[in-house]
Design an enzyme around this catalytic site. Structure first.
Site, PDB file in Angstrom:
ATOM      1  N   LYS A 188       9.874  23.562   5.891  1.00 43.12           N
ATOM      2  CA  LYS A 188       9.872  22.593   6.654  1.00 43.12           C
ATOM      3  C   LYS A 188      10.238  21.377   5.797  1.00 43.12           C
ATOM      4  O   LYS A 188      11.292  20.322   6.113  1.00 43.12           O
ATOM      5  CB  LYS A 188       8.236  22.104   7.049  1.00 43.12           C
ATOM      6  CG  LYS A 188       8.109  20.541   7.473  1.00 43.12           C
ATOM      7  CD  LYS A 188       6.630  20.257   7.728  1.00 43.12           C
ATOM      8  CE  LYS A 188       5.859  20.027   6.610  1.00 43.12           C
ATOM      9  NZ  LYS A 188       5.808  18.770   6.256  1.00 43.12           N
ATOM     10  N   CYS A 239       0.629  13.050   7.499  1.00 42.41           N
ATOM     11  CA  CYS A 239      -0.642  13.248   7.346  1.00 42.41           C
ATOM     12  C   CYS A 239      -1.309  12.198   6.694  1.00 42.41           C
ATOM     13  O   CYS A 239      -0.962  11.607   5.778  1.00 42.41           O
ATOM     14  CB  CYS A 239      -0.814  14.486   6.447  1.00 42.41           C
ATOM     15  SG  CYS A 239      -0.391  16.201   7.464  1.00 42.41           S
ATOM     16  N   ARG A 298       0.063   5.897   1.500  1.00 34.73           N
ATOM     17  CA  ARG A 298       1.203   6.520   0.915  1.00 34.73           C
ATOM     18  C   ARG A 298       2.276   5.503   1.316  1.00 34.73           C
ATOM     19  O   ARG A 298       3.111   5.527   2.400  1.00 34.73           O
ATOM     20  CB  ARG A 298       1.491   7.644   2.335  1.00 34.73           C
ATOM     21  CG  ARG A 298       0.511   8.625   1.913  1.00 34.73           C
ATOM     22  CD  ARG A 298       0.624   9.998   3.011  1.00 34.73           C
ATOM     23  NE  ARG A 298       2.085  10.814   2.658  1.00 34.73           N
ATOM     24  CZ  ARG A 298       2.300  12.047   3.209  1.00 34.73           C
ATOM     25  NH1 ARG A 298       1.760  12.305   4.357  1.00 34.73           N
ATOM     26  NH2 ARG A 298       3.329  12.559   2.797  1.00 34.73           N
ATOM     27  N   ILE A 350       5.604   3.109   0.425  1.00 35.63           N
ATOM     28  CA  ILE A 350       7.034   3.421   0.334  1.00 35.63           C
ATOM     29  C   ILE A 350       7.767   2.273  -0.713  1.00 35.63           C
ATOM     30  O   ILE A 350       9.049   2.161  -0.675  1.00 35.63           O
ATOM     31  CB  ILE A 350       7.816   3.321   1.652  1.00 35.63           C
ATOM     32  CG1 ILE A 350       7.658   2.133   2.461  1.00 35.63           C
ATOM     33  CG2 ILE A 350       7.590   4.608   2.517  1.00 35.63           C
ATOM     34  CD1 ILE A 350       8.791   2.185   3.437  1.00 35.63           C
ATOM     35  N   ASP A 351       6.842   1.641  -1.536  1.00 34.52           N
ATOM     36  CA  ASP A 351       7.365   0.694  -2.486  1.00 34.52           C
ATOM     37  C   ASP A 351       8.719   1.297  -3.286  1.00 34.52           C
ATOM     38  O   ASP A 351       9.503   0.484  -3.605  1.00 34.52           O
ATOM     39  CB  ASP A 351       6.429   0.088  -3.244  1.00 34.52           C
ATOM     40  CG  ASP A 351       5.375   1.154  -3.754  1.00 34.52           C
ATOM     41  OD1 ASP A 351       5.228   2.292  -3.502  1.00 34.52           O
ATOM     42  OD2 ASP A 351       5.099   0.934  -5.158  1.00 34.52           O
TER      43      ASP A 351
END
Ligand code: EPZ
Length: 417
Positions: free
Chosen positions: A22, A116, A121, A123-124
């Site tokens: 995946k 998930c 989480r 994204i910097d």
């Protein structure tokens, strides 16, 4: 609502062909955006996340179709630069399309990705790297608008070897003017698979698999046929499942070297493990032993965070106490409540989980909390006495191709209703 009904206590026995990865298939599907011609991807797992990636490609104007495990993407007609929020929210990997769309079109509009819930989480790192490459980013209310007048190579050092940020830099760098040097890059095997695909399309990338990746940009990418690598985490899951329930398994079409960091820990439980070419044979002992050294999740080639939950499920009934230390995500022990409900003895203190082996587990009604946590519940249920009912299967279906059919083919008493 779909449920898995598992009657545990049966030993597992048999041969299983491992699904495609995946976490390789998704960035490779995003990379198709960069090609001017049709790409054919073999060994793509049929998963909800892969279908989500196909929907994103279709909405960009890239025709995408499935035939068995082959995905065909024709990016010649790509004409859109925006991914609707509803598609962005379906999975974390939607953010990989950002680098690819900017690379091809010079601009894109996306929003914060889903995926998930494993703690924050951000994204910097993705955005900081893109800015270095000449991308202006405006982020208002979660809508991220990126534009590049002139996309150019840059020297980038990631503060942490993030898998997703590494993939976005590679995707953008392939089309940028000049050379991009990425230091402290992630070394996960799926990064190498993405780079191998891009090279098959004509890209010039060196150093993947190491911490310093060099990309010579401005390649004209053409179409190709490519086979996605096997899924090392699904492999870890089926081996853990067999170790938990007891029995023996031959896993075929596996990626043995890429699974070594997991296999070397699993071996300490007393399971006999033999590898030959792309097959892995495992036979469990009468009772698993605990793992004496602390199991620390780390970026590759350390022990993979994605295999933490499934190995923990196997160690619930081991002889002695095993200790995990989760170093990648803040909130990746959400499965432990369900395992404890099944009779396990797990105590979580911050990033540490202490697993005291018990003699037996019993069935219970549990909810999958996330993808790998859900798989851990399946493994525990197969080793438990009595019936377990698992709900919230959409988490599990994001990463496992028919997990119940795979476990049933090994002799597990498991069905979906
Ligand atoms: C990939 O996620 C995988 N997902 C995850 O697999 C896997 O657990 C993870 O890598 C680590 O191996 C896919 O490949 C689709 P990261 P990713 O960026 O890219 C922090 C599964 O079960 N970070 O390496 O999201 C982040 O919060 C999934 O299949 C920032 O702070 O992982 C985390 O703590 C779950 N800022 C750490 O870095 C950023 O800009 C590692 O994240 C980016 C990341």
């Amino acid at each position: 609502m779909q449920k898995l009904i598992v009657n545990g206590g049966r030993r597992l026995h048999g041969e299983l062909k491992l699904q495609g990865s995946k976490n390789s298939a998704l960035p490779i599907m995003a990379a198709c955006v960069l090609s001017s011609e049709e790409c054919s991807l073999r060994n793509c797992p049929r998963l909800t996340d892969v279908y989500s990636a196909a929907r994103i490609l279709n909405c960009l104007g890239c025709r995408c179709s499935f035939s068995g495990n082959t995905v065909t993407a024709d990016p010649s007609g790509i004409n859109a630069t925006e991914i609707p929020e509803s598609l962005m929210r379906q999975m974390r990997s939607s953010i990989m399309f950002m680098g690819a769309i900017i690379g091809r079109m010079g601009e894109c509009t996306v929003s914060v990705p889903g995926g998930c819930e494993l703690g924050p989480r951000p994204i910097d790192m993705h955005l900081a790297a893109l800015r270095k490459m000449g991308v202006s980013v405006s982020d208002s209310g979660g809508r991220i608008v990126c534009r590049a007048e002139r996309l150019h190579g840059a020297k980038i050092s990631l503060p942490f070897p993030s898998v997703g940020a590494t993939e976005n830099v590679i995707l953008c760098g392939v089309c940028a003017e000049g050379e991009t040097v990425l230091n402290n890059a992630a070394r996960e095997p799926e990064i190498c698979d993405l780079c191998s695909f891009l090279r098959a399309c004509g890209a010039q990338i060196k150093g993947d698999g190491g911490s310093r990746i060099v990309i010579s940009g401005r390649a004209e990418l053409h179409g190709c046929e490519y086979t996605v690598m096997p899924d090392r985490i699904a492999g870890a899951t089926y081996l853990s499942m067999t170790a938990a329930a007891g029995g023996e398994i031959i896993l075929t079409d596996a990626c043995v070297p890429e699974m070594e960091p997991f296999l070397s820990v699993l071996e300490q439980t007393g399971c006999s493990i033999y590898t030959k070419d792309d097959s892995i044979y495992l036979r469990s002992g009468p009772r698993l032993r605990c793992v004496r050294e602390r199991i620390r999740t780390m970026p590759h080639p350390g022990f993979p965070t994605d295999a933490q939950a499934v190995l923990m499920a196997a160690l619930c009934k081991a002889d002695g106490t095993s200790v995990f230390e989760e170093n990648i995500f803040d909130c990746r022990y959400r499965h432990t409540d369900a395992l404890n409900k099944m009779g396990a003895d797990i105590q979580v203190l911050g990033k540490v989980a202490v697993v005291r082996g018990v003699r037996s587990l019993h069935g219970a009604e549990v909810e999958a909390t996330d993808l790998r946590g859900g798989a851990a519940m399946v493994a525990a249920a197969l080793s438990a006495e009595g019936e377990t009912v698992i709900t919230e299967l959409h988490h599990i279906d994001r990463g496992y191709e028919k997990i119940e059919e795979a476990a049933a083919s090994l002799g597990g008493d498991i069905r979906r209703v």
